[in-house]
Design a protein around this motif. Structure first.
Motif, mmCIF file in Angstrom:
data_model
loop_
_atom_site.group_PDB
_atom_site.id
_atom_site.type_symbol
_atom_site.label_atom_id
_atom_site.label_comp_id
_atom_site.label_asym_id
_atom_site.label_seq_id
_atom_site.Cartn_x
_atom_site.Cartn_y
_atom_site.Cartn_z
ATOM 1 N N GLY A 68 -20.867 81.445 98.540
ATOM 2 C CA GLY A 68 -19.607 82.170 98.683
ATOM 3 C C GLY A 68 -18.617 81.562 99.643
ATOM 4 O O GLY A 68 -17.637 82.213 100.017
ATOM 5 N N ARG A 69 -18.840 80.300 100.051
ATOM 6 C CA ARG A 69 -17.893 79.620 100.946
ATOM 7 C C ARG A 69 -16.877 78.835 100.119
ATOM 8 O O ARG A 69 -17.156 78.440 98.993
ATOM 9 C CB ARG A 69 -18.627 78.665 101.885
ATOM 10 C CG ARG A 69 -19.145 79.280 103.170
ATOM 11 C CD ARG A 69 -20.114 80.396 102.990
ATOM 12 N NE ARG A 69 -20.782 80.744 104.246
ATOM 13 C CZ ARG A 69 -21.868 81.474 104.320
ATOM 14 N NH1 ARG A 69 -22.435 81.948 103.224
ATOM 15 N NH2 ARG A 69 -22.411 81.752 105.500
ATOM 16 N N THR A 70 -15.701 78.619 100.682
ATOM 17 C CA THR A 70 -14.702 77.824 99.990
ATOM 18 C C THR A 70 -14.991 76.346 100.196
ATOM 19 O O THR A 70 -15.322 75.908 101.309
ATOM 20 C CB THR A 70 -13.284 78.148 100.486
ATOM 21 O OG1 THR A 70 -13.232 78.014 101.911
ATOM 22 C CG2 THR A 70 -12.892 79.567 100.109
ATOM 23 N N THR A 71 -14.862 75.581 99.148
ATOM 24 C CA THR A 71 -15.196 74.164 99.215
ATOM 25 C C THR A 71 -14.347 73.385 98.230
ATOM 26 O O THR A 71 -13.744 73.966 97.314
ATOM 27 C CB THR A 71 -16.695 73.951 98.924
ATOM 28 O OG1 THR A 71 -17.047 72.587 99.161
ATOM 29 C CG2 THR A 71 -17.037 74.323 97.499
ATOM 30 N N LEU A 72 -14.296 72.090 98.416
ATOM 31 C CA LEU A 72 -13.632 71.177 97.485
ATOM 32 C C LEU A 72 -14.427 69.890 97.467
ATOM 33 O O LEU A 72 -14.632 69.261 98.507
ATOM 34 C CB LEU A 72 -12.184 70.891 97.914
ATOM 35 C CG LEU A 72 -11.422 69.899 97.027
ATOM 36 C CD1 LEU A 72 -11.163 70.491 95.641
ATOM 37 C CD2 LEU A 72 -10.110 69.489 97.685
ATOM 38 N N ALA A 73 -14.893 69.498 96.277
ATOM 39 C CA ALA A 73 -15.681 68.276 96.117
ATOM 40 C C ALA A 73 -14.795 67.177 95.550
ATOM 41 O O ALA A 73 -14.155 67.353 94.505
ATOM 42 C CB ALA A 73 -16.863 68.527 95.187
ATOM 43 N N ILE A 74 -14.764 66.028 96.235
ATOM 44 C CA ILE A 74 -13.957 64.890 95.823
ATOM 45 C C ILE A 74 -14.877 63.738 95.458
ATOM 46 O O ILE A 74 -15.806 63.425 96.209
ATOM 47 C CB ILE A 74 -12.988 64.463 96.945
ATOM 48 C CG1 ILE A 74 -12.059 65.615 97.330
ATOM 49 C CG2 ILE A 74 -12.165 63.245 96.527
ATOM 50 C CD1 ILE A 74 -11.189 65.319 98.531
ATOM 51 N N ALA A 75 -14.618 63.109 94.302
ATOM 52 C CA ALA A 75 -15.460 61.987 93.882
ATOM 53 C C ALA A 75 -14.730 61.145 92.847
ATOM 54 O O ALA A 75 -13.915 61.662 92.079
ATOM 55 C CB ALA A 75 -16.778 62.492 93.291
ATOM 56 N N PRO A 76 -15.012 59.829 92.788
ATOM 57 C CA PRO A 76 -14.502 58.977 91.712
ATOM 58 C C PRO A 76 -15.451 59.029 90.518
ATOM 59 O O PRO A 76 -16.670 59.031 90.694
ATOM 60 C CB PRO A 76 -14.500 57.583 92.356
ATOM 61 C CG PRO A 76 -15.652 57.636 93.325
ATOM 62 C CD PRO A 76 -15.744 59.057 93.816
#
Length: 328
Positions: A68-76
């Motif tokens: 339930g936490r806010t997150t953002l995953a960045i990947a190529p």
């Protein structure tokens, strides 16, 4: 596959002050096969594997999202495998930003022997990215830091990666006033320490390889001497230790009385997710950080694949044995 692919956030039952942003420079499509046991040299019939968009940072974001936490995953991502990767990640609901590249996304295969409780993993090394790919990946990170609470850099680097990639992440995080957690191995962990990483999370094999010949406490303190603020070391069934630059003569250790049977593939990533969400919430007590990291890591072993933890993490936390050890 667009340059910015953001999945909608899910409601957060306990709003956090900002996002846990994760960066995975060498992501993989993870496939997990489950079978009774492996007989070397024999043919095995297996059920279709569990396939997920993975890589260490992706797993960190998955666990944070699940909790339930806010997150953002960045990947190529790139190629046909990258298309499957992107489709699965979109379906998962985990907020993400994928940077399209020409290089084919690598694959990782885990074979879980249910009889013995052992897991054998085969990781492809990945393909080199172009200079322009690294520039666009860096730009995506900068854009994400406007509302970030923690920046996490996780995993191996593909061939030909900039040697300063992880130190640069630490610098970017500090320029935006947020802590940086780095989970990598080899020269990268030493460079991240020199850059002043707030938390380093090696396992004991990675830590001892970085300082050949040192014992674990000595190696951890050498990372602190290089500039790291906190070092959290996982040692499988022996639990975890936390070393802090603010308490150089002691370390905290957390463990369960009995080891758990299951799939340990994502245990380290769950620990990093625990540390990241804790820092995002303003938690800074070493024992509290270690409690969450160890219980989430243990709870990950009880799940079939990386990127999720069992609801039993609260029960496991209550059964942890915590000790404060004096260092020589």
């Amino acid at each position: 596959m667009s340059d910015t692919t953001l999945a909608p956030d899910t409601p957060d039952p306990q709003p956090s002050p900002g996002r846990v942003v994760t960066v995975t420079p060498n992501p993989a499509l993870d496939t997990s096969y489950f079978l009774e046991r492996i007989e070397h040299g024999a043919s095995h019939r297996v059920a279709p594997p569990l396939a997920r968009a993975g890589g260490k940072g992706l797993n960190v974001s998955r666990v944070a999202h699940q909790q339930g936490r806010t997150t953002l995953a960045i990947a190529p991502v790139g190629g046909a495998t990258g298309d499957v990767f992107a489709a699965e990640l979109e379906a998962s609901g985990v907020p993400h930003r994928l940077v399209p590249v020409e290089a084919e996304t690598r694959r990782s295969m885990a074979f879980v022997e249910e009889f013995l409780g052992d897991t054998t993993i085969f990781n492809e090394s990945g393909h080199a990215l172009a200079a322009a790919d690294w520039q666009r990946l860096a730009a995506a990170v900068v854009d994400s830091l406007q509302d970030a609470a923690v920046l996490v850099g996780s995993g191996s680097l593909p061939p030909g990666a900039p040697g300063d990639f992880y130190p640069a992440l630490v610098t970017l995080a500090h320029q935006h006033g947020v802590p940086a957690i780095i989970d990598t191995s080899g020269p990268g962990i030493l460079a991240a320490a020199r850059a002043g990483a707030d938390v380093l999370k090696p396992n004991h094999h990675e830590l001892l390889e970085a300082f050949d010949g040192d014992d674990l406490p000595t190696a951890a303190r050498r990372l602190l001497e290089l500039g790291a603020r906190t070092v959290v070391v996982s040692s499988g069934s022996e639990g975890m230790r936390l070393f802090s630059a603010d308490h150089p003569r002691h370390c905290w250790r957390a463990r369960l009385a009995e080891p758990l049977r299951g799939n340990p593939t994502g245990a380290g990533d769950a620990a990093v997710s625990a540390l990241a969400t804790a820092l995002a919430e303003g938690m800074d007590d070493p024992e509290d950080l270690l409690r969450r990291a160890t219980s989430w890591s243990a709870a990950a072993v009880l799940m079939p694949g990386a990127g999720e933890i069992s609801p039993r993490h609260t029960e496991l936390e209550q059964h942890l044995i915590i000790t404060l050890e004096e260092l020589a």
